[in-house]
Design an enzyme around this catalytic site. Structure first.
Site, PDB file in Angstrom:
ATOM      1  N   GLU A 182      14.833 -66.730 -78.522  1.00  6.21           N
ATOM      2  CA  GLU A 182      16.074 -67.495 -78.730  1.00  6.21           C
ATOM      3  C   GLU A 182      16.892 -67.519 -77.438  1.00  6.21           C
ATOM      4  O   GLU A 182      17.542 -68.508 -77.096  1.00  6.21           O
ATOM      5  CB  GLU A 182      16.909 -66.865 -79.861  1.00  6.21           C
ATOM      6  CG  GLU A 182      18.223 -67.600 -80.082  1.00  6.21           C
ATOM      7  CD  GLU A 182      19.227 -66.847 -80.934  1.00  6.21           C
ATOM      8  OE1 GLU A 182      18.959 -66.623 -82.126  1.00  6.21           O
ATOM      9  OE2 GLU A 182      20.306 -66.494 -80.404  1.00  6.21           O
TER      10      GLU A 182
ATOM     11  N   SER B 187      20.232 -61.671 -81.352  1.00  7.87           N
ATOM     12  CA  SER B 187      18.803 -61.818 -81.690  1.00  7.87           C
ATOM     13  C   SER B 187      18.064 -62.319 -80.462  1.00  7.87           C
ATOM     14  O   SER B 187      18.426 -63.355 -79.905  1.00  7.87           O
ATOM     15  CB  SER B 187      18.609 -62.834 -82.816  1.00  7.87           C
ATOM     16  OG  SER B 187      19.302 -62.459 -83.969  1.00  7.87           O
TER      17      SER B 187
ATOM     18  N   ARG C 151      18.958 -73.244 -84.727  1.00 13.29           N
ATOM     19  CA  ARG C 151      19.102 -72.799 -83.331  1.00 13.29           C
ATOM     20  C   ARG C 151      18.649 -73.886 -82.346  1.00 13.29           C
ATOM     21  O   ARG C 151      18.110 -73.588 -81.283  1.00 13.29           O
ATOM     22  CB  ARG C 151      18.301 -71.504 -83.084  1.00 13.29           C
ATOM     23  CG  ARG C 151      18.759 -70.298 -83.897  1.00 13.29           C
ATOM     24  CD  ARG C 151      20.145 -69.840 -83.502  1.00 13.29           C
ATOM     25  NE  ARG C 151      20.498 -68.579 -84.096  1.00 13.29           N
ATOM     26  CZ  ARG C 151      21.106 -68.436 -85.292  1.00 13.29           C
ATOM     27  NH1 ARG C 151      21.442 -69.488 -86.012  1.00 13.29           N
ATOM     28  NH2 ARG C 151      21.407 -67.224 -85.740  1.00 13.29           N
TER      29      ARG C 151
HETATM   30  P1  FAD Z   1      25.983 -68.800 -72.640  1.00 15.89           P
HETATM   31  O1  FAD Z   1      25.135 -67.630 -72.921  1.00 15.89           O
HETATM   32  O2  FAD Z   1      26.876 -68.763 -71.471  1.00 15.89           O
HETATM   33  O3  FAD Z   1      25.058 -70.090 -72.543  1.00 15.89           O
HETATM   34  C1  FAD Z   1      24.075 -70.331 -73.550  1.00 15.89           C
HETATM   35  C2  FAD Z   1      23.399 -71.687 -73.281  1.00 15.89           C
HETATM   36  O4  FAD Z   1      24.355 -72.736 -73.458  1.00 15.89           O
HETATM   37  C3  FAD Z   1      22.902 -71.838 -71.848  1.00 15.89           C
HETATM   38  O5  FAD Z   1      21.737 -72.640 -71.875  1.00 15.89           O
HETATM   39  C4  FAD Z   1      24.027 -72.580 -71.147  1.00 15.89           C
HETATM   40  O6  FAD Z   1      23.574 -73.327 -70.031  1.00 15.89           O
HETATM   41  C5  FAD Z   1      24.553 -73.480 -72.246  1.00 15.89           C
HETATM   42  N1  FAD Z   1      25.989 -73.754 -72.175  1.00 15.89           N
HETATM   43  C6  FAD Z   1      27.008 -72.855 -72.300  1.00 15.89           C
HETATM   44  N2  FAD Z   1      28.188 -73.488 -72.262  1.00 15.89           N
HETATM   45  C7  FAD Z   1      27.934 -74.803 -72.100  1.00 15.89           C
HETATM   46  C8  FAD Z   1      28.741 -75.968 -71.975  1.00 15.89           C
HETATM   47  N3  FAD Z   1      30.082 -75.919 -72.024  1.00 15.89           N
HETATM   48  N4  FAD Z   1      28.117 -77.165 -71.815  1.00 15.89           N
HETATM   49  C9  FAD Z   1      26.778 -77.243 -71.749  1.00 15.89           C
HETATM   50  N5  FAD Z   1      25.960 -76.187 -71.848  1.00 15.89           N
HETATM   51  C10 FAD Z   1      26.531 -74.975 -72.028  1.00 15.89           C
HETATM   52  N6  FAD Z   1      24.204 -66.536 -81.979  1.00 15.89           N
HETATM   53  C11 FAD Z   1      24.180 -67.086 -83.219  1.00 15.89           C
HETATM   54  O7  FAD Z   1      23.862 -68.269 -83.388  1.00 15.89           O
HETATM   55  N7  FAD Z   1      24.503 -66.340 -84.320  1.00 15.89           N
HETATM   56  C12 FAD Z   1      24.861 -65.053 -84.244  1.00 15.89           C
HETATM   57  O8  FAD Z   1      25.151 -64.429 -85.258  1.00 15.89           O
HETATM   58  C13 FAD Z   1      24.896 -64.452 -82.947  1.00 15.89           C
HETATM   59  N8  FAD Z   1      25.229 -63.144 -82.807  1.00 15.89           N
HETATM   60  C14 FAD Z   1      25.253 -62.583 -81.584  1.00 15.89           C
HETATM   61  C15 FAD Z   1      25.605 -61.231 -81.469  1.00 15.89           C
HETATM   62  C16 FAD Z   1      25.672 -60.624 -80.226  1.00 15.89           C
HETATM   63  C17 FAD Z   1      26.073 -59.171 -80.144  1.00 15.89           C
HETATM   64  C18 FAD Z   1      25.397 -61.386 -79.062  1.00 15.89           C
HETATM   65  C19 FAD Z   1      25.531 -60.748 -77.703  1.00 15.89           C
HETATM   66  C20 FAD Z   1      25.022 -62.717 -79.157  1.00 15.89           C
HETATM   67  C21 FAD Z   1      24.933 -63.327 -80.416  1.00 15.89           C
HETATM   68  N9  FAD Z   1      24.557 -64.673 -80.573  1.00 15.89           N
HETATM   69  C22 FAD Z   1      24.550 -65.253 -81.826  1.00 15.89           C
HETATM   70  C23 FAD Z   1      24.197 -65.489 -79.399  1.00 15.89           C
HETATM   71  C24 FAD Z   1      25.423 -66.109 -78.680  1.00 15.89           C
HETATM   72  O9  FAD Z   1      26.599 -65.509 -79.096  1.00 15.89           O
HETATM   73  C25 FAD Z   1      25.516 -67.611 -78.934  1.00 15.89           C
HETATM   74  O10 FAD Z   1      24.344 -68.269 -78.524  1.00 15.89           O
HETATM   75  C26 FAD Z   1      26.700 -68.238 -78.206  1.00 15.89           C
HETATM   76  O11 FAD Z   1      26.906 -69.562 -78.634  1.00 15.89           O
HETATM   77  C27 FAD Z   1      26.540 -68.222 -76.693  1.00 15.89           C
HETATM   78  O12 FAD Z   1      27.772 -68.620 -76.115  1.00 15.89           O
HETATM   79  P2  FAD Z   1      28.052 -68.397 -74.575  1.00 15.89           P
HETATM   80  O13 FAD Z   1      29.321 -69.097 -74.258  1.00 15.89           O
HETATM   81  O14 FAD Z   1      27.983 -66.963 -74.257  1.00 15.89           O
HETATM   82  O15 FAD Z   1      26.826 -69.194 -73.946  1.00 15.89           O
HETATM   83  N1  EPU Z   2      15.235 -56.678 -91.090  1.00 12.06           N
HETATM   84  C1  EPU Z   2      14.361 -55.607 -91.053  1.00 12.06           C
HETATM   85  N2  EPU Z   2      14.375 -54.820 -89.939  1.00 12.06           N
HETATM   86  C2  EPU Z   2      15.195 -55.061 -88.888  1.00 12.06           C
HETATM   87  C3  EPU Z   2      16.074 -56.163 -88.926  1.00 12.06           C
HETATM   88  C4  EPU Z   2      16.067 -56.967 -90.060  1.00 12.06           C
HETATM   89  O1  EPU Z   2      13.604 -55.367 -91.980  1.00 12.06           O
HETATM   90  O2  EPU Z   2      15.152 -54.284 -87.938  1.00 12.06           O
HETATM   91  C5  EPU Z   2      15.294 -57.488 -92.322  1.00 12.06           C
HETATM   92  C6  EPU Z   2      16.606 -57.210 -93.054  1.00 12.06           C
HETATM   93  O3  EPU Z   2      16.496 -56.115 -93.910  1.00 12.06           O
HETATM   94  C7  EPU Z   2      16.820 -58.485 -93.825  1.00 12.06           C
HETATM   95  C8  EPU Z   2      16.205 -59.542 -92.894  1.00 12.06           C
HETATM   96  O4  EPU Z   2      15.354 -58.863 -91.998  1.00 12.06           O
HETATM   97  O5  EPU Z   2      16.081 -58.453 -95.035  1.00 12.06           O
HETATM   98  C9  EPU Z   2      17.246 -60.356 -92.153  1.00 12.06           C
HETATM   99  O6  EPU Z   2      18.051 -59.488 -91.347  1.00 12.06           O
HETATM  100  P1  EPU Z   2      19.570 -59.825 -90.953  1.00 12.06           P
HETATM  101  O7  EPU Z   2      20.332 -60.188 -92.175  1.00 12.06           O
HETATM  102  O8  EPU Z   2      20.061 -58.735 -90.090  1.00 12.06           O
HETATM  103  O9  EPU Z   2      19.472 -61.176 -90.150  1.00 12.06           O
HETATM  104  P2  EPU Z   2      18.447 -61.708 -89.070  1.00 12.06           P
HETATM  105  O10 EPU Z   2      17.563 -62.737 -89.719  1.00 12.06           O
HETATM  106  O11 EPU Z   2      17.783 -60.604 -88.367  1.00 12.06           O
HETATM  107  C10 EPU Z   2      19.927 -63.749 -88.411  1.00 12.06           C
HETATM  108  C11 EPU Z   2      20.395 -64.403 -87.155  1.00 12.06           C
HETATM  109  C12 EPU Z   2      21.612 -63.675 -86.606  1.00 12.06           C
HETATM  110  C13 EPU Z   2      22.722 -63.733 -87.643  1.00 12.06           C
HETATM  111  C14 EPU Z   2      22.212 -63.049 -88.915  1.00 12.06           C
HETATM  112  C15 EPU Z   2      23.214 -63.120 -90.045  1.00 12.06           C
HETATM  113  C16 EPU Z   2      18.481 -65.431 -86.095  1.00 12.06           C
HETATM  114  C17 EPU Z   2      17.487 -65.375 -84.991  1.00 12.06           C
HETATM  115  N3  EPU Z   2      19.329 -64.415 -86.168  1.00 12.06           N
HETATM  116  O12 EPU Z   2      19.463 -62.448 -88.066  1.00 12.06           O
HETATM  117  O13 EPU Z   2      22.047 -64.363 -85.437  1.00 12.06           O
HETATM  118  O14 EPU Z   2      23.872 -63.079 -87.193  1.00 12.06           O
HETATM  119  O15 EPU Z   2      21.003 -63.707 -89.359  1.00 12.06           O
HETATM  120  O16 EPU Z   2      23.267 -64.411 -90.535  1.00 12.06           O
HETATM  121  O17 EPU Z   2      18.499 -66.398 -86.857  1.00 12.06           O
HETATM  122  C18 EPU Z   2      21.690 -64.464 -83.088  1.00 12.06           C
HETATM  123  O18 EPU Z   2      21.233 -65.610 -83.281  1.00 12.06           O
HETATM  124  O19 EPU Z   2      21.825 -63.967 -81.948  1.00 12.06           O
HETATM  125  C19 EPU Z   2      22.107 -63.668 -84.236  1.00 12.06           C
HETATM  126  C20 EPU Z   2      22.533 -62.414 -84.154  1.00 12.06           C
END
Ligand code: FAD
Ligand code: EPU
Length: 338
Positions: A334, A238, A164
């Site tokens: 994050e 997250s 991240r």
């Molecule tokens: P924004 O929220 O608009 O911006 C994020 C940051 O990037 C800000 O600091 C912004 O200034 C900068 N930025 C954006 N675009 C640019 C650009 N073109 N140039 C320079 N800087 C820029 N993240 C994960 O890693 N894994 C996941 O599994 C994951 N699951 C998610 C699930 C949900 C339901 C949600 C709501 C979010 C999740 N995220 C996850 C977080 C998010 O999706 C990512 O961080 C994504 O990359 C953000 O993209 P955005 O375009 O919305 O960025």
């Molecule tokens: N867990 C719990 N309780 C909870 C949530 C999770 O016990 O309420 C336990 C789960 O049972 C599992 C472990 O924690 O054993 C990991 O959970 P999960 O697989 O849901 O993934 P996570 O570590 O919580 C990360 C990323 C997600 C990404 C998933 C899948 C981070 C901060 N988050 O979540 O990314 O989608 O793995 O790879 O690394 C994001 O960054 O916004 C994001 C959603």
């Protein structure tokens, strides 16, 4: 034609659905728009915030500056034997890009299905899910340097990717606007199904030799079951990172909490599951005012209605204190707090 609007509501531009205003707002459709914008005095006189989909930001107050939304679209690809280079504009919706790759049978990003946001934000925090990170498929990106107006190319090595993390969140924060990303993908799938529930989901579907589309569909299914849909309940995924601690620190935690969910990292440290830590402290599914944690994933903070960003932020501070006093571990946010 570039337009700079004043006093614009950001409610629909952030997935938390926080109702704040930007003093100035401009949407960018190509590099020419960027050059025009940065010739304008407004861009020099104001602080700047770049956004894509707004899915990783929490606004705690009105933004007293210029918000620049990146909407540069377009996807091109070049196949060379087993290697494919795909270049996408920074404003392409990430999941549209994934669907493009899956439908062309280009392998590498199927585990990253359904991550919200844009292609341009994907290198910023090196997005990751289900055992794959952006860095695993990243070839290069182009970015507009705010100070000079030049477009620069960043290689993999230039980006200093970590969990991240990237140089764009660190040393170069606020200096570059990513305009496009080039991905190195493969025609021959090397599927990664070992993470989490992917294999179980494929088995449930009776799929013995999965393809890219099967993995993408399985990941989508798992994600929808755990994560709230931002179009119905505001959130930014997250809220905290999974804390990475040294082995000696882990020894203390595991001595007191033998069932702590943890994973070894490639550099000899230990990553703890923040969702587990938060759940153990009794926060899972908790509702406080208009905010709370998600019932199926304690790591996700949600907006139950008209939450203010400050309310969500203060709630997150309580969680940090609680996890610190129970486990001695400090959670780091994050989500970008504005
Ligand atoms: P924004 O929220 O608009 O911006 C994020 C940051 O990037 C800000 O600091 C912004 O200034 C900068 N930025 C954006 N675009 C640019 C650009 N073109 N140039 C320079 N800087 C820029 N993240 C994960 O890693 N894994 C996941 O599994 C994951 N699951 C998610 C699930 C949900 C339901 C949600 C709501 C979010 C999740 N995220 C996850 C977080 C998010 O999706 C990512 O961080 C994504 O990359 C953000 O993209 P955005 O375009 O919305 O960025
Ligand atoms: N867990 C719990 N309780 C909870 C949530 C999770 O016990 O309420 C336990 C789960 O049972 C599992 C472990 O924690 O054993 C990991 O959970 P999960 O697989 O849901 O993934 P996570 O570590 O919580 C990360 C990323 C997600 C990404 C998933 C899948 C981070 C901060 N988050 O979540 O990314 O989608 O793995 O790879 O690394 C994001 O960054 O916004 C994001 C959603």
């Amino acid at each position: 034609m570039l337009q700079i609007q004043e006093n614009v509501s950001l409610k629909t531009f952030n997935t938390f659905g926080i109702d704040v205003k930007a003093a100035f707002f401009a949407e960018i459709f190509d590099e020419e728009d960027l050059r025009t914008l940065f010739k304008n005095e407004l861009s020099k006189a104001n602080k700047l915030l770049i956004i894509g989909g707004g899915s990783n930001v929490l606004f705690t107050q009105d933004y007293d500056g210029l918000v620049i939304k990146i909407s540069i679209v377009g996807i091109t690809s070049k196949v060379d034997g087993d290697d494919i280079k795909v270049t996408a504009g920074a404003g392409v919706v990430w999941n549209d890009f994934v669907n493009y790759c899956v439908s062309h049978n280009f392998a590498g990003v199927e585990n990253l299905t359904l991550i919200p946001g844009t292609v341009g934000a994907s290198p910023i925090q090196n997005i990751g899910a289900y055992g794959v990170e952006l860095k695993d498929v990243f070839e290069s990106c182009t970015a507009f340097e705010i100070n000079t107006g030049e477009i620069k190319t960043f290689s993999y090595a230039d980006c200093h990717f970590g969990y991240r993390e990237s140089i764009f969140k660190g040393e170069l924060k606020g200096q570059f606007i990513i305009t496009s990303v080039t991905f190195a993908l493969k025609t021959e799938a090397r599927l990664n199904t070992s993470y989490g529930a992917i294999e179980a989901e494929l088995q449930k579907r009776g799929i013995e030799s999965p393809g890219i589309a099967d993995v993408s569909a399985a990941v989508a299914h798992i994600r929808v079951s755990k994560l709230p849909d931002p179009t119905t309940i505001g959130n930014a995924g997250s809220f905290f990172k999974n804390p990475v601690i040294e082995k000696f620190e882990f020894a203390d935690v595991v001595a007191k909490h033998p069932d702590v969910v943890h994973y070894p990292t490639a550099d000899g440290k230990i990553k703890l599951a923040a969702g587990w830590l938060i759940e153990q402290c009794g926060w899972k599914g908790k509702i406080q005012g208009n905010t709370g944690t998600w019932k199926n994933q304690a790591l996700v903070l949600v907006n139950h209605g008209d939450a203010s960003g400050k309310e969500v932020f203060d709630f997150s501070a309580q969680i940090i204190d609680s996890v610190k006093s129970t486990f001695g571990v400090t959670l780091e946010r994050e989500v970008n707090i504005m």
